[in-house]
Every structure is written in structure tokens, then in C-alpha cells.
Design a protein around this motif. Structure first.
Motif, PDB file in Angstrom:
ATOM      1  N   TYR A   1     -81.813 -35.357   0.702  1.00  0.00           N
ATOM      2  CA  TYR A   1     -81.874 -33.922   1.270  1.00  0.00           C
ATOM      3  C   TYR A   1     -82.223 -33.203   0.318  1.00  0.00           C
ATOM      4  CZ  TYR A   1     -80.177 -29.966   3.717  1.00  0.00           C
ATOM      5  OH  TYR A   1     -80.308 -28.462   4.273  1.00  0.00           O
ATOM      6  N   MET A   2     -81.743 -33.043  -0.925  1.00  0.00           N
ATOM      7  CA  MET A   2     -82.421 -32.209  -2.126  1.00  0.00           C
ATOM      8  C   MET A   2     -83.904 -32.169  -2.379  1.00  0.00           C
ATOM      9  SD  MET A   2     -78.354 -32.748  -4.487  1.00  0.00           S
ATOM     10  CE  MET A   2     -77.216 -32.808  -4.391  1.00  0.00           C
ATOM     11  N   HIS A   3     -84.026 -33.920  -2.205  1.00  0.00           N
ATOM     12  CA  HIS A   3     -85.972 -33.945  -2.466  1.00  0.00           C
ATOM     13  C   HIS A   3     -86.527 -32.604  -1.519  1.00  0.00           C
ATOM     14  CE1 HIS A   3     -85.728 -36.973  -5.730  1.00  0.00           C
ATOM     15  NE2 HIS A   3     -84.979 -37.266  -5.463  1.00  0.00           N
ATOM     16  N   VAL A   4     -86.210 -33.137  -0.383  1.00  0.00           N
ATOM     17  CA  VAL A   4     -86.636 -32.041   1.064  1.00  0.00           C
ATOM     18  C   VAL A   4     -86.518 -31.278   1.085  1.00  0.00           C
ATOM     19  CG1 VAL A   4     -86.901 -32.285   3.494  1.00  0.00           C
ATOM     20  CG2 VAL A   4     -86.898 -34.877   1.725  1.00  0.00           C
ATOM     21  N   HIS A   5     -85.416 -30.017   0.341  1.00  0.00           N
ATOM     22  CA  HIS A   5     -85.376 -28.932   0.486  1.00  0.00           C
ATOM     23  C   HIS A   5     -84.992 -27.931  -0.515  1.00  0.00           C
ATOM     24  CE1 HIS A   5     -84.968 -28.926   4.849  1.00  0.00           C
ATOM     25  NE2 HIS A   5     -83.868 -30.133   5.161  1.00  0.00           N
ATOM     26  N   GLY A   6     -85.266 -28.916  -2.132  1.00  0.00           N
ATOM     27  CA  GLY A   6     -84.401 -28.502  -2.753  1.00  0.00           C
ATOM     28  C   GLY A   6     -85.806 -28.285  -3.975  1.00  0.00           C
ATOM     29  N   THR A   7     -85.570 -27.795  -5.248  1.00  0.00           N
ATOM     30  CA  THR A   7     -87.337 -27.699  -5.723  1.00  0.00           C
ATOM     31  C   THR A   7     -86.635 -28.091  -7.318  1.00  0.00           C
ATOM     32  OG1 THR A   7     -87.928 -26.020  -4.510  1.00  0.00           O
ATOM     33  CG2 THR A   7     -88.692 -26.444  -6.953  1.00  0.00           C
ATOM     34  N   VAL A   8     -87.252 -29.713  -7.641  1.00  0.00           N
ATOM     35  CA  VAL A   8     -86.606 -29.610  -9.006  1.00  0.00           C
ATOM     36  C   VAL A   8     -86.550 -28.677  -9.926  1.00  0.00           C
ATOM     37  CG1 VAL A   8     -87.332 -31.464 -10.703  1.00  0.00           C
ATOM     38  CG2 VAL A   8     -88.337 -31.900  -9.318  1.00  0.00           C
ATOM     39  N   PRO A   9     -85.475 -28.623 -11.104  1.00  0.00           N
ATOM     40  CA  PRO A   9     -85.242 -27.570 -11.396  1.00  0.00           C
ATOM     41  C   PRO A   9     -85.854 -27.732 -13.044  1.00  0.00           C
ATOM     42  CG  PRO A   9     -83.043 -28.997 -11.751  1.00  0.00           C
ATOM     43  CD  PRO A   9     -83.734 -29.455 -10.861  1.00  0.00           C
ATOM     44  N   PRO A  10     -86.254 -27.284 -13.500  1.00  0.00           N
ATOM     45  CA  PRO A  10     -87.148 -26.882 -14.698  1.00  0.00           C
ATOM     46  C   PRO A  10     -85.628 -27.197 -15.696  1.00  0.00           C
ATOM     47  CG  PRO A  10     -86.502 -24.186 -13.939  1.00  0.00           C
ATOM     48  CD  PRO A  10     -85.798 -25.227 -12.974  1.00  0.00           C
ATOM     49  N   PRO A  11     -86.603 -28.517 -16.656  1.00  0.00           N
ATOM     50  CA  PRO A  11     -85.768 -28.977 -17.495  1.00  0.00           C
ATOM     51  C   PRO A  11     -85.192 -28.251 -18.598  1.00  0.00           C
ATOM     52  CG  PRO A  11     -87.732 -29.935 -17.370  1.00  0.00           C
ATOM     53  CD  PRO A  11     -88.437 -29.016 -16.593  1.00  0.00           C
ATOM     54  N   SER A  12     -85.985 -26.922 -19.103  1.00  0.00           N
ATOM     55  CA  SER A  12     -85.094 -26.227 -20.188  1.00  0.00           C
ATOM     56  C   SER A  12     -83.797 -25.292 -19.607  1.00  0.00           C
ATOM     57  CB  SER A  12     -86.505 -24.809 -19.901  1.00  0.00           C
ATOM     58  OG  SER A  12     -86.616 -23.953 -19.335  1.00  0.00           O
ATOM     59  N   ASP A  13     -83.699 -25.729 -18.251  1.00  0.00           N
ATOM     60  CA  ASP A  13     -82.319 -24.895 -17.602  1.00  0.00           C
ATOM     61  C   ASP A  13     -80.631 -25.906 -18.241  1.00  0.00           C
ATOM     62  OD1 ASP A  13     -83.382 -23.295 -16.481  1.00  0.00           O
ATOM     63  OD2 ASP A  13     -82.748 -23.612 -13.831  1.00  0.00           O
ATOM     64  N   ALA A  14     -81.360 -27.085 -18.761  1.00  0.00           N
ATOM     65  CA  ALA A  14     -80.501 -28.189 -18.968  1.00  0.00           C
ATOM     66  C   ALA A  14     -81.103 -27.779 -20.727  1.00  0.00           C
ATOM     67  CB  ALA A  14     -80.057 -29.704 -18.987  1.00  0.00           C
TER      68      ALA A  14
END
Length: 644
Positions: free
Chosen positions: A227-240
């Protein structure tokens, strides 16, 4: 290893050829064994597909077709497929055995990779995937478990063919797909469809994981992650990992865009963008690594077993849940649920009401303030086109999007702008453009490189036309050469040679034949045969031994004469007449003859008679001769006759 001792396959010989030595790994589609190829005396990785996968569908036929396609894929970054066949109810593949570790094992042991190492791994993976995409193959299961790192540092991608064969067959028979949910692209989840851009998406997720030590989407169940793949956006790596450059965030966003149309069209395009981005990083930045403890990664991974197995035919690793294969019904997650659609319709109605209100306000606000609001901050606002010429594609697109513009890309070759960087934009930088308007970004494919066509045997004009038709638009020079075979006035060859890959503006030199080269043949009369042949060869002609002839002047084995002296052409045959030495004649018996008669006989033969009188030679009779009768001698031999 305790987990593999009872495996009944170990110790058997598959297909009368492959002796199974040990189990390497067991996955959702197949079990991999280390085997000895008795025929070629080498170790191979033997992958036995699980028998249940062939039940009730055409997975075996697809498996064989994909195996043949994968076997034709020859690339140093792809694990080679040697053979395929069946053993009992199972189909098998034999593949190159790579001694090393998987990327999954590397992540479990290190937590995360340094930026430079992560980009090295991704570059090798994209290079291998690019070769597959050019051949019409899609991997469908790109993940750390299928990336092998040999002990010498070589990086290879494994499992081409099997994932696609099993997935397509499963989809056709059950309406479900097999895959590793952490790396599935949105379009695979919603429709089961996959092309090269699905591999690009998985590579982007893998880069995020290499840099941060965790996957971008995590959930209690596979359906939640899907579900996250379909409706979400991969967060920027710099958030982590806060120190990561903005360019890395933009690059991950480019590879993992939800809409496939927004991703690079193939691994080759993604690779070009990667290399362009990396060129901007110095060694200090490339050496940085996220502070992630290996134990933390192991906890996140959720290791399913403590047995150390060897994964993918290559490497010692644990078998974590993060890389396991799951069955997911196609369409279990829809691109947009009905509730979301209703919400979208309500938002549309609100926007229409706001637009109507704004229209009323615009009518009422006819004075300068109202006009200023409309043009400066309202729906009709304009902005200035940002200057992104020369910048990396990902950075340029992000800049334009942040400016409120809708960028599209087009690729052209460029002699000046590096691959993956912006050549020009439409409109040009600084131009007035409507906010939210479409703008075109022209991306460099680098210098156009073409192969030199074969122009041998053509006239110079025809050769020039062929070069032009090929797209080679550099200078064309003519140079003349002597040639034994190509007629005068025709092209012998080109420099660079036919088939060479050159820049389109490379200068091409056409070597034009002057015909056969004139030479001067020396006079070798009287010379020993071997010496004469060497002199003629040095001059460029071809000596040939003709007849032999007697010669009173030329010693035996020496040249008496030749058919050509002076002007000739290189390669002409020169016939030599070789001396047999002087001709020999038999000396007659002249005893008892009158001197005059004996002398006449000798002279007729060619001998020289001389008289020597004894007792005055009053009788004129030959008493003896100086050269023995019956012996053989050349003309001119002096024979002394003793006369009494």
C-alpha cells in the motif's frame, strides 16, 4: 551445516552430470546447491525450481524460455547461465558459481555502506541491468539477495529469468504475483505489469537501503508495505541521514517516482544520471557512512533462521524476512480507492467553488489592486524561467518543480554538455513563463558515437557519401597508397578502420590505391641463385626458377639470364635461367691415328689439340695422348698428342 544434512538431493547426480555437493540456499522459488559438473570438471551453482510451482500452470515452459533468454545475456556483471533441464518433477538451471557474499550479508554486517561504496554497487547493478534491458529482459526481482559481491570485489546480478517465468505463470493461473514486497514498484502491485522501469524503481529502493541501513517502507504485513508503495512517496534519504547531499535525495526520488513515466526509461538512463551526479562529489563526501549499528539492522531485518546459508549461488548470508518472496494478489492494492476518489471529487468541487468566488472577486476588483493580485499572486501569475543549463537532470527537474513549473524531458546528443546534464531549455533561462506551465528540458546523451562503415573498394566520392549517410560529419582526408590488389582510384581502407566506434566529428582518412607500385629489378646475372633470389625479393618482385642451361662462362648454380631487368611492378614474377656449368664431351681414343686426322677430330668436338714430336715425329703417328680416352671434359680442354 546442520540445516542441510538431511536434504535428500545432496549426494545425488542431477541429469547424469551434476554431482550435488551441498545446499547453498532455499528461497520462495527454488533451492540452490553447490554442484560439480562432471563433464567440464568445474563447480557450478545448481538451482532446482520447487516442484509445486509447476502444478496447474505453464511455469515450466516459461522457465525454459526465460532460461534460454538469460543464457544469451553475456555481461561481466551478470551471473552466467550455463545449462537448463529437468530432473524428476523439477526444472533446473546451472549457473556460474561466484565465491563471495551477497549485498544483503554486507548490509547485515556493516549496517550501511559508505556513499562511495553504495554508488559503486549501484553503478555495477545498473550496468548489468542495462545490458539486460537492451536485450529485452526485465529482472523483476532486484534486491540485495540477488546482488553478489565476489571476494575480488567483482559485483554481479543473479537470478535473471526465473523470477519473470514464475511470476508470469503464477499471474496467469492464480491472479497473484510472486515478489519481494519491499522492492515492488507501484505498477507491479496494482496490475502485475513490469518493464525496465520496474527494475529502476527497485534499484532506487536498494540505494536508499544501502545509504540508511533500512528500507523506505516498513509494515506489519506485506499488504501494508505494498500500500505504501502505491500511495506513498519514498522519503528523501537525508531524512534519516542528514549529511547526505541534496543531489542524492533528488536521484532517489527520480528512480522511485510513483508514475513510471517520471522514472528513467531504462537502467542505462539511470546509470548515466548516476555518473553525472557522482562527478560532483569529492572523496571526503564519498567516504562518509551512516552511523547504523549492524545489530540494529539485524533486528530490523528479522532474521528467520540462525543457520548461515549461502545465498544466490555465491555468498554466505543469513536468510532475513526483508528479502523473502511473498504471494500478493494482483490489485489487492488499487491505485486509488473509492474513498480516495470521493475525497478527490469533494476537493474538485471545493476548487470550483473557490474559482467561482475568485471570478466574482476579479469582476469586483477591477481597480489596480485587483489586477495586481491576479497577475502577481493569483491564478494568472507568471514566473521567470530558472537557469538550469549545465546542471544534472535530477537537480534541474527538482529546481523547475520547486519553481512551480511542469518540466518534461527530451534527449539529444551534445559535443559539449556531459551525459545526463541539461543542454538547453524551452523557454530559455530568464524568459517569462506562466506558473504551472509546461517547460521542456533537453538532456545530453553525450557525444554522438558511430561506427565507421566499410568503404573498401569504393570510389572516394562514394566512400564520402557513405560516411555522410552514416552520420560521420567530420573532415575527410585522402591519402594515396600502393596496393597489389585494389585497382587504382579505389579506396583501400579507412583510418580509423571499418567497425571502429568514433565521435561523429572524427576526421576520417581514406587511403586510395595508386595501383601496383613500380620497382626496379636488378641484374643478377652471374650471381649464385640464393643471392639472386634475395636481391629480387628485396626489390619487391617474385623470383622464379626457370630452365637450366649449360654455360662455359657461368659456374653451375649461378644465374645465366633473367627475363626482366629494370622497370617492373611490385609482385611481378622474374624468371631466372640457372647454369648447369659447361657442357662435357667424351675424349676419343686417338692412338695410331695420323696427327692430322686426330687433330681434326678433337677440333670438331671443341677440344684444343697440341703436337709433341718424339724422334722428330717423322711417321706422323699418334703414339699417346695427355687426356685419357673415355674421360669427359668441357670444350677448350687442351689435349697433347705425342707423335712419332
Amino acid at each position: 551445516m546442520a540445516a542441510t544434512v538431511t536434504d535428500p538431493v545432496i549426494g545425488t547426480v542431477v541429469d547424469g552430470r551434476y554431482e550435488v555437493l551441498s545446499r547453498i540456499a532455499r528461497g520462495g522459488m527454488a533451492t540452490v546447491y553447490l554442484a560439480q559438473d562432471r563433464r567440464l570438471d568445474r563447480r557450478v551453482a545448481l538451482k532446482l525450481m520447487h516442484p509445486h510451482l509447476a502444478d496447474g500452470n505453464d511455469v515450466v515452459a516459461r522457465f525454459r524460455r526465460e532460461a534460454r533468454a538469460a543464457a544469451r545475456l553475456s555481461h561481466p556483471g551478470v551471473v552466467a547461465v550455463f545449462d537448463q533441464g529437468t530432473e524428476g518433477e523439477s526444472s533446473y538451471l546451472t549457473m556460474e558459481y561466484v565465491d563471495g557474499v551477497t549485498l544483503r550479508r554486507r548490509l547485515l554486517s556493516q549496517g550501511a555502506l559508505a556513499l562511495g561504496e553504495a554508488l559503486d554497487v549501484l553503478e555495477a547493478v545498473l550496468d548489468a541491468l542495462g545490458a539486460a534491458h537492451r536485450a529485452g529482459l526485465v529482472h523483476r526481482d532486484v534486491k540485495p539477495e540477488n546482488v553478489l559481491i565476489a571476494h575480488d570485489g567483482t559485483i554481479k546480478v543473479a537470478d535473471f529469468g526465473l523470477a519473470r517465468a514464475v511470476t508470469e505463470a503464477t499471474m496467469s493461473s492464480t491472479g497473484a504475483l510472486l515478489g519481494t514486497v519491499a522492492y515492488l514498484s507501484p505498477e507491479i502491485v496494482t496490475s502485475g505489469a513490469a518493464d525496465a522501469r520496474a527494475d529502476v524503481y527497485a534499484a532506487g529502493v536498494m540505494l536508499y537501503e544501502m545509504l540508511t541501513g533500512r528500507q523506505p517502507f516498513e509494515g506489519e504485513t506485506p499488504i501494508q508495505v505494498a500500500y505504501m508503495h502505491v500511495h506513498g512517496t519514498v522519503p528523501p534519504p537525508s531524512d534519516a541521514v542528514a549529511w547526505l547531499p541534496l543531489e542524492v535525495d533528488e536521484y532517489v526520488a527520480l528512480l522511485t517516482a510513483r508514475d513510471p513515466e517520471d522514472r528513467p526509461r531504462s537502467a542505462d538512463a539511470a546509470l548515466a544520471a548516476l555518473r553525472a551526479m557522482r562527478a560532483d562529489f569529492d572523496d571526503r563526501v564519498l567516504a562518509l557512512r551512516a552511523d547504523v549499528e549492524p545489530d540494529e539492522v539485524a533486528e530490523i531485518a528479522g532474521e528467520a533462521t540462525a543457520d548461515v546459508e549461502r545465498e544466490g549461488g555465491a555468498t554466505a548470508t543469513l536468510a532475513p524476512r526483508v528479502g523473502s518472496t511473498v504471494v500478493l494478489p494482483i490489485g489487492a492494492v488499487e491505485a486509488e480507492t473509492e474513498q480516495e476518489a470521493g475525497t478527490a471529487r469533494r476537493r474538485t468541487r471545493r476548487r470550483r467553488r473557490v474559482a467561482a468566488l475568485l471570478a466574482v472577486l476579479l469582476v469586483l476588483m477591477t481597480l489596480g489592486g485587483g489586477v495586481w493580485w491576479y497577475l502577481a499572486v493569483g491564478p494568472g501569475a507568471y514566473t521567470s524561467m530558472p537557469d538550469v543549463v549545465g546542471r544534472a537532470e535530477a537537480t534541474a527537474l527538482a529546481t523547475l518543480s520547486e519553481a512551480g513549473l511542469d518540466p518534461t524531458t527530451r534527449e539529444v546528443h551534445s559535443d559539449d554538455v556531459p551525459v545526463g546534464h541539461v543542454v538547453t531549455t524551452d523557454p530559455e533561462p530568464g524568459a517569462r513563463v506562466e506558473r504551472g506551465g509546461a517547460v521542456e528540458v533537453v538532456i545530453s546523451q553525450g557525444v554522438l558515437r558511430l561506427r565507421v562503415p566499410d568503404v573498401a573498394g569504393q570510389s572516394p566520392d562514394a566512400a564520402q557519401d557513405l560516411l555522410t549517410d552514416t552520420g560521420l560529419d567530420g573532415d575527410t582526408l585522402l591519402d594515396q597508397v600502393w596496393d597489389q590488389e585494389v585497382p587504382e582510384g579505389q579506396v583501400v581502407r579507412s583510418e580509423p578502420s571499418a567497425g571502429s566506434l568514433v565521435d561523429h566529428d572524427t576526421t576520417i582518412t581514406l587511403m586510395v590505391s595508386q595501383g601496383r607500385e613500380p620497382i626496379a629489378v636488378p641484374d643478377v646475372s652471374g650471381r649464385p641463385l640464393e643471392e639472386a633470389e634475395e636481391l629480387i625479393l628485396d626489390a619487391g618482385a617474385e623470383p622464379q626458377v626457370g630452365d637450366e642451361a649449360y654455360s662455359d662462362d657461368v659456374p653451375q648454380g649461378h644465374v645465366v639470364s633473367q627475363d626482366v631487368t629494370g622497370d617492373a611492378l611490385r609482385g611481378d614474377p622474374i624468371t631466372l635461367v640457372i647454369s648447369k656449368g659447361p657442357e662435357l664431351f667424351e675424349v676419343p681414343n686417338l692412338f695410331g691415328m695420323q696427327y692430322s686426322e686426330a687433330a681434326a677430330i678433337l677440333e670438331d668436338i671443341g677440344f684444343v689439340p697440341e703436337r709433341e714430336n718424339v724422334l722428330g715425329g717423322v711417321f706422323g703417328t699418334v703414339h699417346s695422348q695427355s687426356v685419357e680416352a673415355g674421360s669427359w671434359h668441357p670444350r677448350g680442354t687442351v689435349v697433347v698428342l705425342t707423335v712419332v
